[in-house]
Structure formats: structure tokens, C-alpha cells
Design a protein around this motif. Structure first.
Motif, short mmCIF file in Angstrom:
data_model
loop_
_atom_site.label_atom_id
_atom_site.label_comp_id
_atom_site.label_asym_id
_atom_site.label_seq_id
_atom_site.Cartn_x
_atom_site.Cartn_y
_atom_site.Cartn_z
N VAL A 56 0.90 -1.18 0.10
CA VAL A 56 -0.10 0.06 0.04
C VAL A 56 0.88 1.33 -0.03
N VAL A 57 0.72 2.04 -1.02
CA VAL A 57 1.85 3.04 -1.40
C VAL A 57 1.00 4.43 -0.86
N GLU A 58 1.52 5.17 0.00
CA GLU A 58 0.98 6.58 0.26
C GLU A 58 2.09 7.65 0.07
N ASN A 59 1.72 8.88 -0.12
CA ASN A 59 2.32 10.16 -0.15
C ASN A 59 2.24 10.89 0.96
N TRP A 60 3.25 11.41 1.73
CA TRP A 60 3.19 12.08 2.91
C TRP A 60 4.06 13.40 2.64
N SER A 61 3.87 14.40 3.47
CA SER A 61 4.82 15.76 3.47
C SER A 61 4.27 16.10 5.12
N PRO A 62 5.51 16.89 5.64
CA PRO A 62 5.58 17.31 6.91
C PRO A 62 4.34 18.32 6.95
N GLU A 63 3.74 18.99 6.06
CA GLU A 63 2.58 19.78 6.36
C GLU A 63 1.32 19.26 5.78
N GLY A 64 1.41 18.06 4.91
CA GLY A 64 0.17 17.57 4.34
C GLY A 64 -0.33 18.61 3.09
N ARG A 78 -0.60 13.24 2.45
CA ARG A 78 -1.11 13.11 4.03
C ARG A 78 -0.03 13.91 4.90
N GLU A 79 -0.63 14.31 6.20
CA GLU A 79 0.23 15.26 6.97
C GLU A 79 1.14 14.21 7.77
N LEU A 80 2.37 14.12 7.96
CA LEU A 80 3.11 13.66 8.88
C LEU A 80 2.90 14.05 10.32
N THR A 81 2.57 13.05 11.26
CA THR A 81 2.41 13.13 12.66
C THR A 81 2.86 12.11 13.46
N GLY A 82 2.82 12.24 14.77
CA GLY A 82 3.48 11.33 15.43
C GLY A 82 2.93 10.05 15.29
N PRO A 101 17.95 22.51 1.74
CA PRO A 101 17.95 21.38 2.94
C PRO A 101 16.49 21.04 3.51
N ALA A 102 16.97 19.81 4.23
CA ALA A 102 15.53 19.22 4.83
C ALA A 102 15.20 20.05 6.09
N SER A 103 13.99 20.39 6.23
CA SER A 103 13.44 21.03 7.24
C SER A 103 13.67 20.40 8.56
N GLN A 104 13.59 21.31 9.63
CA GLN A 104 14.00 20.67 10.96
C GLN A 104 12.78 19.61 11.42
N ALA A 105 11.73 20.06 11.03
CA ALA A 105 10.51 19.04 11.42
C ALA A 105 10.63 17.81 10.43
N LEU A 106 10.96 17.77 9.29
CA LEU A 106 11.26 16.53 8.52
C LEU A 106 12.44 15.75 9.35
N LEU A 107 13.61 16.45 9.58
CA LEU A 107 14.68 15.74 10.56
C LEU A 107 13.93 14.83 11.74
N GLN A 108 13.30 15.79 12.43
CA GLN A 108 12.85 15.15 13.54
C GLN A 108 11.88 14.04 13.48
N PHE A 109 11.05 14.28 12.42
CA PHE A 109 10.12 12.93 12.21
C PHE A 109 10.89 11.86 11.73
N VAL A 110 12.01 12.10 10.86
CA VAL A 110 12.88 10.84 10.50
C VAL A 110 13.43 10.03 11.66
N ARG A 111 13.91 10.94 12.55
CA ARG A 111 14.64 10.21 13.81
C ARG A 111 13.69 9.48 14.54
N ARG A 112 12.56 9.96 14.59
CA ARG A 112 11.39 9.34 15.52
C ARG A 112 11.10 8.01 14.92
N VAL A 113 10.79 8.02 13.49
CA VAL A 113 10.14 6.93 13.02
C VAL A 113 11.29 5.84 12.55
N ALA A 114 12.42 6.24 12.48
CA ALA A 114 13.35 4.98 11.98
C ALA A 114 13.53 4.12 12.80
N PRO A 115 13.47 4.02 14.13
CA PRO A 115 13.74 2.94 14.96
C PRO A 115 12.61 1.97 14.63
N ARG A 116 11.38 2.32 14.58
CA ARG A 116 10.09 1.50 14.53
C ARG A 116 9.71 1.07 12.93
#
Length: 337
Positions: A56-64, A78-82, A101-116
């Protein structure tokens, strides 16, 4: 494997390995490189080959909402959330990651979701997002050849390999530019559903062959870049007949020129003599066979037009600084081989 006769078998493989759906999330930032979306077709056709919806493929972005691609087209996201979830996250790059460069919001999201997540991938310059997030430290990675040196200078703790189609190191995948995203997506399909499904998908997508991750980004045919169809025809003939002698007389005859005229035109258009260009094509083909196959070096030398195994070794040492056996051992030791 005959696709028509084995469709039922391939669908069985897909069913056996797809007890749950696999969610693929493409993360798009403003100005994302539109070519990356083409890799979604790999997952689409994997579903068709498997006979069920595994991906199932979906497109996401920090602001949606709507996000502008580099070409100007808009894609709804779709908007990226926790609470955002995906098994595979595909981080899409931009044409110039240094200027955008990537936004801080995107970097924080990537760090959060990578482990799971099962895996996180950087498509083309999307690898810079992983690098800036600190997730590629002490790991191997690649990116578009035009930005590989910049990545190495900016992130010295990453082992950047600029001449690779794609690399996987642990849960992190990175790819070279543009069409390499297709090869990386096919590599994921092979990991998930097996090589038969991946080959069938490549066939449906009319890809000449599926490039493995260790294959070089460099193409001798592109490097030669002749201006006329006549010289391109000669090069195409040479590539199809590397095991032949491929003398100047033989090539000239294929394009209806005298040997002297052919040599003059060939050198003027490519910047190389016919002999040097043919050697480059031969060593490129031999390198792929050494890295990806298990043929003895004598067979590789014969099929790619070298005199013998010793001649093949001499050319490899001159061009790559390494013998064919050492290159094969190094390739097999990598997880993306």
C-alpha cells in the motif's frame, strides 16, 4: 523463467509471503524530484504479479496537502504526525540538496520513525536527509554522483561509495540518482517477495535487466556519447558482439564507411580511438559479470573479448587498481551484493 507459465506460481509465492500488507510511505518536500514517483510503479506491479495487494503506497509531507514537484506539478499528500506509520519510508530528494536542505520538522520525524520502521530509504539526494538526521554515521551510503563528493565532505563519518546504484546498510537504503530508484525498489521487492517476483516485475516494466546494488553508476556508452546515429550504431553492434574481434574494418563495414574514414569520424565524435572505446565497453561488461555472476574468469574473458584470463587481469589492474578476483570477493562481502 517463463512468465505466462509461472504466473500462478509467482502469485502463490506472493500469497505465502504476504500475510499482512506492507505500507510504503513516500515523504515529499517542496521541490521534490518528480522522477522518484516513478519507482512507485515497482510496488504497483509487484501487487499485480503477486495477485493481491501486498504493498500500500501513500504520499506524505510535513505539512500535508499539495506539494510542488521540481517540474511544477502538484501532488496531494497526507500530513506527517507522531501517529504516522509505514513499514518502509522512502525519503525523496530534491535537485539540489545544498540549496534546499531538509526542514527541522522533517529531520525530527525521520529520527523518530526510523527505529520502528522496517527500513528507511533515501532516493537520490534523499540520502542527505538521512545523513543530516545522523542516521548514516559509520554506515555505507550512496547518492547521485554529482553530489557524492559533497556528501562525503559534509558528513565525513559516512562511508560514501559514489559509484553504486544502491546500498543497504542495516535498515537504511540509499540510491543513486533518477532511474536508480527503480532498481532500489526492485531490490526491496526481491527481499520481500523473492527473486522470481522481482524479475517478473522488471519484465512487466520493460527494464532490460535489474541492476543489483553493487553495479556501477557509470556507463561507457553514455560517456562516449557519439553525435551521429552511424557511430552509435557501430557502438551498439560492438556491445552485442564483444566476444568477436571487433576490428576497425569490421566496425566500418557495419556502417558503410572505409576503415580510415570510420576511425577519423569515430575519434572526432567520441574523443577516443575505436580500440580504446571497445576496451572500455569490454571491461564494463566484464566488471558486471565479475561482480554479479559466478562464471570462471576464463569464461568472462572469452565472452567479453579479452585474449585470456591474464589479459583481463591486466586491464582490471590498470583501470580499477584491483584484480578481478579481489573485486568479486569484495562484492560478495557486501550485504547489497
Amino acid at each position: 523463467m517463463d512468465l505466462g507459465a509461472n504466473d500462478a506460481y509467482i502469485r502463490f509465492l506472493g500469497h505465502a509471503r504476504s500475510a499482512t500488507m506492507h505500507r510504503v510511505g513516500y515523504v515529499l518536500g517542496d521541490g521534490f524530484q518528480v522522477m522518484a514517483l516513478g519507482s512507485q510503479a515497482v510496488f504497483e506491479f509487484a501487487n499485480l504479479v503477486a495477485g493481491e495487494t501486498f504493498y500500500v503506497v501513500e504520499n506524505w509531507s510535513p505539512e500535508g496537502g499539495e506539494v510542488n514537484a521540481s517540474l511544477g506539478m502538484r501532488v496531494v499528500t497526507r500530513e506527517l504526525t507522531g501517529r504516522s506509520r509505514a513499514d518502509t519510508w522512502m525519503l525523496v530528494g530534491v535537485i539540489d540538496p545544498l540549496a534546499r536542505p531538509a526542514s527541522q520538522a522533517l529531520l525530527q520525524f525521520v529520527r523518530r520513525v526510523a527505529p520502528r520502521a522496517r527500513r528507511v530509504a533515501g532516493i537520490c539526494t534523499g540520502g542527505f536527509i538521512l545523513a543530516e538526521a545522523g542516521l548514516l554515521a559509520q554506515r555505507r551510503a550512496t547518492t547521485h554522483w554529482a553530489f557524492a563528493e559533497h556528501m562525503q565532505q559534509r558528513y565525513p563519518d559516512i562511508q560514501v561509495e559514489p559509484d553504486r546504484i544502491f546500498i543497504l546498510d542495516g535498515p537504511f537504503w540509499t540510491s543513486a540518482g533518477m532511474t536508480a530508484a527503480l532498481d532500489m525498489a526492485l531490490g526491496m521487492v526481491e527481499k520481500d517477495l523473492g527473486p522470481d517476483v522481482a524479475r517478473a516485475v522488471a519484465h512487466r516494466l520493460v527494464m532490460h535487466h535489474r541492476r543489483a546494488g553493487g553495479q556501477t553508476q557509470h556507463s561507457e556508452l553514455l560517456e562516449l556519447a557519439p553525435r551521429s546515429d552511424r557511430i552509435q550504431q557501430a557502438l551498439d553492434y560492438a556491445r552485442r558482439h564483444l566476444g568477436s574481434s571487433l576490428s576497425v574494418e569490421q566496425l566500418a563495414e557495419q556502417v558503410s564507411l572505409s576503415p580510415r574514414q570510420f576511425s577519423r569520424v569515430f575519434t572526432a565524435e567520441t574523443g577516443q580511438s575505436p580500440a580504446k572505446a571497445i576496451e572500455a565497453l569490454r571491461v564494463e561488461a566484464a566488471r558486471v559479470m565479475v561482480e554479479q555472476g559466478r562464471h570462471p574468469l576464463e569464461v568472462i574473458a572469452r565472452e567479453t573479448g579479452f585474449r585470456d584470463r591474464r589479459h583481463l587481469r591486466e586491464v582490471f589492474l590498470r583501470r580499477f587498481g584491483v584484480a578481478p578476483q579481489a573485486l568479486r570477493r569484495h562484492t560478495r562481502s557486501r550485504p547489497d551484493a
